[in-house]
Design a protein around this motif. Structure first.
Motif, PDB file in Angstrom:
ATOM      1  N   THR A  77     -41.299 -21.172  58.658  1.00  0.00           N
ATOM      2  CA  THR A  77     -40.579 -21.382  59.913  1.00  0.00           C
ATOM      3  C   THR A  77     -41.160 -20.450  60.976  1.00  0.00           C
ATOM      4  O   THR A  77     -41.457 -19.294  60.701  1.00  0.00           O
ATOM      5  CB  THR A  77     -39.079 -21.092  59.721  1.00  0.00           C
ATOM      6  OG1 THR A  77     -38.544 -22.062  58.827  1.00  0.00           O
ATOM      7  CG2 THR A  77     -38.332 -21.164  61.045  1.00  0.00           C
ATOM      8  N   PRO A  78     -41.330 -20.946  62.215  1.00  0.00           N
ATOM      9  CA  PRO A  78     -41.881 -20.087  63.275  1.00  0.00           C
ATOM     10  C   PRO A  78     -40.992 -18.879  63.561  1.00  0.00           C
ATOM     11  O   PRO A  78     -39.758 -18.955  63.468  1.00  0.00           O
ATOM     12  CB  PRO A  78     -41.937 -21.033  64.483  1.00  0.00           C
ATOM     13  CG  PRO A  78     -41.978 -22.401  63.906  1.00  0.00           C
ATOM     14  CD  PRO A  78     -41.135 -22.329  62.661  1.00  0.00           C
ATOM     15  N   VAL A  79     -41.619 -17.780  63.915  1.00  0.00           N
ATOM     16  CA  VAL A  79     -40.880 -16.566  64.220  1.00  0.00           C
ATOM     17  C   VAL A  79     -39.988 -16.761  65.440  1.00  0.00           C
ATOM     18  O   VAL A  79     -38.954 -16.095  65.586  1.00  0.00           O
ATOM     19  CB  VAL A  79     -41.866 -15.385  64.435  1.00  0.00           C
ATOM     20  CG1 VAL A  79     -42.731 -15.599  65.673  1.00  0.00           C
ATOM     21  CG2 VAL A  79     -41.112 -14.070  64.533  1.00  0.00           C
ATOM     22  N   GLU A  80     -40.332 -17.706  66.299  1.00  0.00           N
ATOM     23  CA  GLU A  80     -39.515 -17.998  67.481  1.00  0.00           C
ATOM     24  C   GLU A  80     -38.090 -18.384  67.092  1.00  0.00           C
ATOM     25  O   GLU A  80     -37.138 -18.109  67.824  1.00  0.00           O
ATOM     26  CB  GLU A  80     -40.165 -19.136  68.285  1.00  0.00           C
ATOM     27  CG  GLU A  80     -39.406 -19.580  69.511  1.00  0.00           C
ATOM     28  CD  GLU A  80     -39.461 -18.590  70.666  1.00  0.00           C
ATOM     29  OE1 GLU A  80     -38.685 -18.750  71.620  1.00  0.00           O
ATOM     30  OE2 GLU A  80     -40.294 -17.648  70.600  1.00  0.00           O
ATOM     31  N   THR A  81     -37.931 -18.986  65.939  1.00  0.00           N
ATOM     32  CA  THR A  81     -36.606 -19.399  65.474  1.00  0.00           C
ATOM     33  C   THR A  81     -35.681 -18.202  65.289  1.00  0.00           C
ATOM     34  O   THR A  81     -34.475 -18.275  65.572  1.00  0.00           O
ATOM     35  CB  THR A  81     -36.731 -20.167  64.138  1.00  0.00           C
ATOM     36  OG1 THR A  81     -37.576 -21.297  64.316  1.00  0.00           O
ATOM     37  CG2 THR A  81     -35.373 -20.614  63.627  1.00  0.00           C
ATOM     38  N   TYR A  82     -36.225 -17.095  64.824  1.00  0.00           N
ATOM     39  CA  TYR A  82     -35.428 -15.907  64.528  1.00  0.00           C
ATOM     40  C   TYR A  82     -35.414 -14.901  65.677  1.00  0.00           C
ATOM     41  O   TYR A  82     -34.435 -14.163  65.834  1.00  0.00           O
ATOM     42  CB  TYR A  82     -35.959 -15.226  63.263  1.00  0.00           C
ATOM     43  CG  TYR A  82     -36.075 -16.168  62.094  1.00  0.00           C
ATOM     44  CD1 TYR A  82     -34.946 -16.553  61.374  1.00  0.00           C
ATOM     45  CD2 TYR A  82     -37.307 -16.707  61.721  1.00  0.00           C
ATOM     46  CE1 TYR A  82     -35.041 -17.440  60.304  1.00  0.00           C
ATOM     47  CE2 TYR A  82     -37.418 -17.583  60.646  1.00  0.00           C
ATOM     48  CZ  TYR A  82     -36.284 -17.957  59.953  1.00  0.00           C
ATOM     49  OH  TYR A  82     -36.390 -18.837  58.907  1.00  0.00           O
ATOM     50  N   LEU A  83     -36.488 -14.869  66.451  1.00  0.00           N
ATOM     51  CA  LEU A  83     -36.619 -13.893  67.533  1.00  0.00           C
ATOM     52  C   LEU A  83     -37.072 -14.616  68.803  1.00  0.00           C
ATOM     53  O   LEU A  83     -38.231 -14.501  69.232  1.00  0.00           O
ATOM     54  CB  LEU A  83     -37.629 -12.805  67.150  1.00  0.00           C
ATOM     55  CG  LEU A  83     -37.252 -11.939  65.944  1.00  0.00           C
ATOM     56  CD1 LEU A  83     -38.464 -11.148  65.456  1.00  0.00           C
ATOM     57  CD2 LEU A  83     -36.103 -10.991  66.298  1.00  0.00           C
ATOM     58  N   PRO A  84     -36.181 -15.377  69.418  1.00  0.00           N
ATOM     59  CA  PRO A  84     -36.570 -16.178  70.590  1.00  0.00           C
ATOM     60  C   PRO A  84     -37.134 -15.314  71.713  1.00  0.00           C
ATOM     61  O   PRO A  84     -36.565 -14.290  72.087  1.00  0.00           O
ATOM     62  CB  PRO A  84     -35.250 -16.836  71.012  1.00  0.00           C
ATOM     63  CG  PRO A  84     -34.360 -16.779  69.811  1.00  0.00           C
ATOM     64  CD  PRO A  84     -34.764 -15.535  69.069  1.00  0.00           C
ATOM     65  N   GLY A  85     -38.293 -15.745  72.212  1.00  0.00           N
ATOM     66  CA  GLY A  85     -38.881 -15.101  73.371  1.00  0.00           C
ATOM     67  C   GLY A  85     -39.615 -13.808  73.115  1.00  0.00           C
ATOM     68  O   GLY A  85     -40.198 -13.228  74.043  1.00  0.00           O
ATOM     69  N   LEU A  86     -39.651 -13.334  71.861  1.00  0.00           N
ATOM     70  CA  LEU A  86     -40.315 -12.053  71.594  1.00  0.00           C
ATOM     71  C   LEU A  86     -41.832 -12.195  71.544  1.00  0.00           C
ATOM     72  O   LEU A  86     -42.559 -11.412  72.170  1.00  0.00           O
ATOM     73  CB  LEU A  86     -39.814 -11.459  70.275  1.00  0.00           C
ATOM     74  CG  LEU A  86     -40.485 -10.138  69.858  1.00  0.00           C
ATOM     75  CD1 LEU A  86     -40.138  -9.030  70.840  1.00  0.00           C
ATOM     76  CD2 LEU A  86     -40.091  -9.741  68.443  1.00  0.00           C
ATOM     77  N   VAL A  87     -42.317 -13.153  70.779  1.00  0.00           N
ATOM     78  CA  VAL A  87     -43.766 -13.306  70.592  1.00  0.00           C
ATOM     79  C   VAL A  87     -44.278 -14.337  71.586  1.00  0.00           C
ATOM     80  O   VAL A  87     -44.352 -15.542  71.311  1.00  0.00           O
ATOM     81  CB  VAL A  87     -44.092 -13.713  69.135  1.00  0.00           C
ATOM     82  CG1 VAL A  87     -45.600 -13.810  68.939  1.00  0.00           C
ATOM     83  CG2 VAL A  87     -43.496 -12.704  68.161  1.00  0.00           C
ATOM     84  N   THR A  88     -44.625 -13.854  72.760  1.00  0.00           N
ATOM     85  CA  THR A  88     -45.091 -14.731  73.815  1.00  0.00           C
ATOM     86  C   THR A  88     -45.927 -13.934  74.807  1.00  0.00           C
ATOM     87  O   THR A  88     -45.859 -12.710  74.854  1.00  0.00           O
ATOM     88  CB  THR A  88     -43.891 -15.382  74.538  1.00  0.00           C
ATOM     89  OG1 THR A  88     -44.364 -16.365  75.465  1.00  0.00           O
ATOM     90  CG2 THR A  88     -43.071 -14.348  75.295  1.00  0.00           C
ATOM     91  N   GLY A  89     -46.747 -14.636  75.557  1.00  0.00           N
ATOM     92  CA  GLY A  89     -47.576 -13.997  76.571  1.00  0.00           C
ATOM     93  C   GLY A  89     -48.954 -13.645  76.076  1.00  0.00           C
ATOM     94  O   GLY A  89     -49.177 -13.464  74.879  1.00  0.00           O
ATOM     95  N   ASN A  90     -49.911 -13.598  76.996  1.00  0.00           N
ATOM     96  CA  ASN A  90     -51.302 -13.254  76.688  1.00  0.00           C
ATOM     97  C   ASN A  90     -51.901 -14.170  75.619  1.00  0.00           C
ATOM     98  O   ASN A  90     -52.711 -13.731  74.798  1.00  0.00           O
ATOM     99  CB  ASN A  90     -51.426 -11.792  76.237  1.00  0.00           C
ATOM    100  CG  ASN A  90     -51.013 -10.817  77.316  1.00  0.00           C
ATOM    101  OD1 ASN A  90     -51.398 -10.970  78.472  1.00  0.00           O
ATOM    102  ND2 ASN A  90     -50.206  -9.834  76.957  1.00  0.00           N
ATOM    103  N   GLY A  91     -51.479 -15.423  75.625  1.00  0.00           N
ATOM    104  CA  GLY A  91     -52.023 -16.393  74.676  1.00  0.00           C
ATOM    105  C   GLY A  91     -51.274 -16.481  73.363  1.00  0.00           C
ATOM    106  O   GLY A  91     -51.616 -17.297  72.500  1.00  0.00           O
ATOM    107  N   HIS A  92     -50.249 -15.653  73.163  1.00  0.00           N
ATOM    108  CA  HIS A  92     -49.469 -15.685  71.930  1.00  0.00           C
ATOM    109  C   HIS A  92     -48.355 -16.716  72.034  1.00  0.00           C
ATOM    110  O   HIS A  92     -47.739 -16.879  73.091  1.00  0.00           O
ATOM    111  CB  HIS A  92     -48.869 -14.306  71.645  1.00  0.00           C
ATOM    112  CG  HIS A  92     -49.892 -13.240  71.430  1.00  0.00           C
ATOM    113  ND1 HIS A  92     -50.633 -13.136  70.278  1.00  0.00           N
ATOM    114  CD2 HIS A  92     -50.312 -12.231  72.243  1.00  0.00           C
ATOM    115  CE1 HIS A  92     -51.460 -12.106  70.377  1.00  0.00           C
ATOM    116  NE2 HIS A  92     -51.291 -11.541  71.557  1.00  0.00           N
ATOM    117  N   ASP A  93     -48.076 -17.388  70.940  1.00  0.00           N
ATOM    118  CA  ASP A  93     -47.066 -18.444  70.925  1.00  0.00           C
ATOM    119  C   ASP A  93     -46.246 -18.352  69.633  1.00  0.00           C
ATOM    120  O   ASP A  93     -46.717 -18.718  68.560  1.00  0.00           O
ATOM    121  CB  ASP A  93     -47.734 -19.820  71.030  1.00  0.00           C
ATOM    122  CG  ASP A  93     -46.735 -20.963  71.118  1.00  0.00           C
ATOM    123  OD1 ASP A  93     -45.522 -20.706  71.011  1.00  0.00           O
ATOM    124  OD2 ASP A  93     -47.176 -22.123  71.284  1.00  0.00           O
ATOM    125  N   GLY A  94     -45.026 -17.816  69.754  1.00  0.00           N
ATOM    126  CA  GLY A  94     -44.176 -17.634  68.592  1.00  0.00           C
ATOM    127  C   GLY A  94     -43.727 -18.918  67.942  1.00  0.00           C
ATOM    128  O   GLY A  94     -43.197 -18.885  66.825  1.00  0.00           O
TER     129      GLY A  94
END
Length: 379
Positions: free
Chosen positions: A115-132
């Protein structure tokens, strides 16, 4: 006349003589651990100490028949052999504890590896080309997320310092943002890149799912059930080591001469769930043998942890083929003042080694591997 410059040279020579003398002294950790019974391991330990810190030690054994060998000293300038129950910073061996908690949450149906990390930590892993939404929990555990590492305070590493709070501690979200400040090193799942950032994110995931900081989850789910009285996950701001403790050093090596000076302890919040823990050689071998013995996670989750890719990296564990033909699992750890490595096999053989220095360059990894390989294979 002895000038300041001459005094510096004299100190270096005295330090060199002391260090060279230390390599000739071997100590047996228990009455049953006679040095003649482990001659190959003792030779490997002396070779490690000759290229590493003021002291070095290994704690090893199988099926409850444990032994310890030590050379040099746990405190420069004193004759204090390193013992198996002395505390030190285990660095990235912390990652194995963090991964164990994550896999326990998988067993409980509260986390899914793919499961993507975005599911557990919305909006944390983003920016500079990163996509949670494309980086999964498995990617984080196995260092295939493509997220770069941060390694402030670790000699020989890229120094990227997260912003520090007024009290000297660090917010893990600021630490993650520091790791995300550069672009991805690869697309998710494409290749292995060891990254402390991955495990700080996992610590935040544990907190989001359990409602407790990762250090509390590790304490209640791993440390206490196993009775690891010498192991702790320090709170932010706690820069002390419980006694008895091995003194960590930085080192300068000039040919055959050595000069040591004490290493400052970094605030534990700087590395958190990636490297903050304190333990002993005795305790970390208990942890890894218990983990591989099926005491902490389900057989399915343990199989996932031990499923090493081409890089040899599983989920919080690394696999190593030993000279005697067996495969062992464990992890290494490095923090200012300390370098350690623990490996265990499925049949219960184990070895944990450490030295009390971290060099600016030329970390003695081959010598450390030789010690734990010999200790397991020599028996």
């Amino acid at each position: 006349m002895i000038t300041r410059r001459n005094r510096t040279k004299l100190s270096a020579v005295i330090g060199a003589v002391c260090a060279m003398t230390m390599t000739l002294t071997a100590h047996s950790g228990t009455a049953s651990a006679r040095t003649e019974d482990h001659a190959a391991t003792l030779a490997a330990l002396r070779a490690l100490q000759a290229s590493a810190g003021p002291g070095a030690a290994v704690h090893a054994g199988a099926a409850g028949d444990d032994w310890t060998l030590s050379v040099g000293t746990g405190t420069y300038g004193a004759d204090r052999p390193i013992k198996q129950d002395e505390h030190f910073l285990v660095g990235s061996q912390t990652k194995s504890f963090t991964a164990t908690v994550v896999l326990q949450l998988v067993d409980e149906g509260r986390v899914a590896l793919d499961t993507p990390v975005e599911t557990y930590l919305p909006g944390l892993v983003t920016g500079n080309g990163h996509d949670g939404t494309r980086i999964t929990v498995r990617h984080l555990l196995q260092h295939t997320s493509g997220i770069a590492s941060y390694s402030p305070g670790i000699p020989g590493s890229v120094m990227v310092q997260p912003p520090r709070n007024p009290d000297g501690t660090y917010d893990p979200r600021d630490v993650v943002r520091t790791g995300l400040s550069s672009g991805p090193v690869s697309v998710p799942g494409a290749s292995f890149t060891y990254s402390n950032t991955n495990y700080v994110i996992l610590g935040l995931l544990v907190e989001a799912v359990t409602g407790a900081p990762a250090r509390e989850a590790v304490q209640s789910r791993v440390i206490e059930p196993l009775g690891l009285t010498g192991t702790s996950f320090p709170a932010p701001g706690d820069r002390t080591l419980p006694l008895p403790a091995v003194t960590g050093h930085h080192g300068v090596r000039l040919g055959g001469f050595y000069l040591w000076y004490p290493a400052a302890i970094l605030d534990p919040s700087l590395y958190g769930s990636a490297g903050a823990m304190v333990s002993t050689m005795e305790d970390v071998t208990t942890f890894y043998t218990s983990l591989l013995g099926g005491e902490l996670v389900s057989s399915a989750s343990l199989a996932e942890m031990m499923d090493a890719a081409d890089s040899g990296a599983g989920l919080g564990l690394s696999a190593r083929q030993l000279s005697c033909g067996v495969t062992a699992w464990g992890h290494s750890g490095a923090m200012p003042g300390y370098f350690s490595y623990t490996l265990v096999t499925k049949d219960g053989r184990h070895a944990s080694a450490m030295t009390n220095v971290m060099f600016q360059f030329n970390t003695p990894s081959p010598q450390m591997l030789k010690v734990v390989d010999s200790a397991i294979c020599e028996g």
